[in-house]
Design an enzyme around this catalytic site. Structure first.
Site, PDB file in Angstrom:
ATOM      1  N   PRO A 125     -39.134  13.167  48.326  1.00 53.00           N
ATOM      2  CA  PRO A 125     -39.752  11.817  48.789  1.00 53.00           C
ATOM      3  C   PRO A 125     -38.772  10.491  48.496  1.00 53.00           C
ATOM      4  O   PRO A 125     -38.188  10.327  47.225  1.00 53.00           O
ATOM      5  CB  PRO A 125     -40.668  11.545  47.422  1.00 53.00           C
ATOM      6  CG  PRO A 125     -40.469  12.421  46.294  1.00 53.00           C
ATOM      7  CD  PRO A 125     -39.301  13.520  47.041  1.00 53.00           C
ATOM      8  N   GLU A 126     -38.557   9.966  49.611  1.00 50.77           N
ATOM      9  CA  GLU A 126     -37.769   8.846  49.542  1.00 50.77           C
ATOM     10  C   GLU A 126     -38.724   7.651  50.047  1.00 50.77           C
ATOM     11  O   GLU A 126     -39.811   7.859  50.081  1.00 50.77           O
ATOM     12  CB  GLU A 126     -36.569   9.018  50.527  1.00 50.77           C
ATOM     13  CG  GLU A 126     -35.531  10.060  50.160  1.00 50.77           C
ATOM     14  CD  GLU A 126     -34.327  10.165  51.252  1.00 50.77           C
ATOM     15  OE1 GLU A 126     -34.127   9.066  51.789  1.00 50.77           O
ATOM     16  OE2 GLU A 126     -33.953  11.356  51.381  1.00 50.77           O
ATOM     17  N   LYS A 153     -17.687  -3.953  45.522  1.00 54.50           N
ATOM     18  CA  LYS A 153     -18.345  -2.408  44.927  1.00 54.50           C
ATOM     19  C   LYS A 153     -17.384  -1.569  45.593  1.00 54.50           C
ATOM     20  O   LYS A 153     -17.076  -1.380  46.813  1.00 54.50           O
ATOM     21  CB  LYS A 153     -19.682  -2.159  45.541  1.00 54.50           C
ATOM     22  CG  LYS A 153     -20.826  -3.117  44.915  1.00 54.50           C
ATOM     23  CD  LYS A 153     -21.393  -2.628  43.656  1.00 54.50           C
ATOM     24  CE  LYS A 153     -22.189  -3.470  42.813  1.00 54.50           C
ATOM     25  NZ  LYS A 153     -23.270  -3.766  43.288  1.00 54.50           N
TER      26      LYS A 153
END
Length: 272
Positions: free
Chosen positions: A2-3, A151
């Site tokens: 499940p995404e 990031k």
DNA sequence: AGGGCTACCTGTACGC
DNA sequence: TGCGTACAGGTAGCCC
């Protein structure tokens, strides 16, 4: 399993069948999940109604009409099934009874969880407090990506981190980067503005297509007898190691690598 | 502070 | 057939 598209599909399915139903009974069959199912959950569920089921990233949120809310994560193998029979299956954890039928939470690997919160506190709970914007919302935009230029991670790691963007997982990150033509190991800070644009465009395209198909089924995941999970046939790179790229048509250009302990698939010719 | 790595758990596929 | 190993879409918490 499940995404975001799969969780969205589950959410729609549950809304279709459970909305406004009064819960007549509830039973914990196996409390052991990532976190123990709170024992008081049955008492709180009984005689309540589910007013709405929503999704945030890969989390499901059940809002009840009694000022409580349930937070649910499917982990890797969590699923709900609707049944008119009372037959138990292996790895069933929680039964919720409504008129003439029951909804059952089943989770083989026990990485999923079911937690209880006051409705007023659920969206600020530790699980939801820090997660990034919804990838299909307008908050996931070029200036948001530009702002996060500090990031120091690969673009795949960036997209996988739920605090950067909520709901993308291992399959869709590979698919989005293939669609964008961007190498998964490319440093996020080194992306050009047009590459950010490509990621945004591909994310919208891939996720919407997947939701339309009812998500991806790789193993035996399904909900009841609903016809869902047909996005598998649309996957362009995931699990295609050593196969021909659908875009450049050259032989054996899809390669599997490991990033942060997870598999990544990409085309050595198309993704730079 | 912010990444990377590992643990958590069960099932399946594959090599020998 | 059976056994050992690697891997599977998840997060969180530890360590550096």
């Amino acid at each position: 399993m499940p995404e975001l598209p799969e969780v969205e599909t589950v959410k729609n399915f549950l809304n279709l069948h459970l909305l406004k139903s009064t819960i007549l009974w509830a039973k914990i069959e196996n409390k052991k999940l990532r976190y123990e199912i709170p024992p008081q959950i049955c008492k709180i569920l009984i005689n309540s109604r589910i007013t709405k089921i929503t999704r945030r990233g890969k989390y499901l949120i059940f809002l009840l009409n009694n000022k409580f809310a349930i937070l649910c994560h499917l982990g890797m193998t969590g699923c709900f099934r609707l049944s008119t029979k009372s037959k138990k299956r292996k790895h069933d954890h929680l039964f919720i009874g409504i008129k003439k039928k029951q909804i059952i939470f089943n989770d083989i690997r026990k990485f999923g969880f079911i937690k209880l919160y006051k409705a007023s506190e659920i969206f600020t709970c530790p699980h939801l407090k820090k997660i990034g914007p919804e990838p299909l919302s307008e908050n996931f935009n070029i200036s948001y990506l530009e702002k996060n230029k500090s990031k120091k991670v690969s673009v795949k790691s960036f997209l996988m981190n739920q605090n950067n963007v909520a709901g993308l997982g291992n399959i869709y990150c590979s698919e989005i980067l293939f669609d964008s033509g961007i190498h998964p190991e490319k440093n996020f800070v080194k992306l050009k503005p047009e590459e950010y644009e490509k990621i945004l465009k591909s994310t919208t395209k891939i996720l919407n297509q997947a939701i339309e198909k009812g998500g991806t089924t790789i193993k035996d995941y399904n909900i009841s007898d609903e016809k869902i999970g047909y996005f598998k046939n649309k996957l362009k790179v995931y699990d295609r190691n050593g196969m021909a790229c659908y875009r450049c048509k050259k032989n054996i250009n899809i390669k599997k690598i490991f990033q942060n302990g997870r598999s990544t698939f990409y085309c050595v010719k198309c993704q730079k």
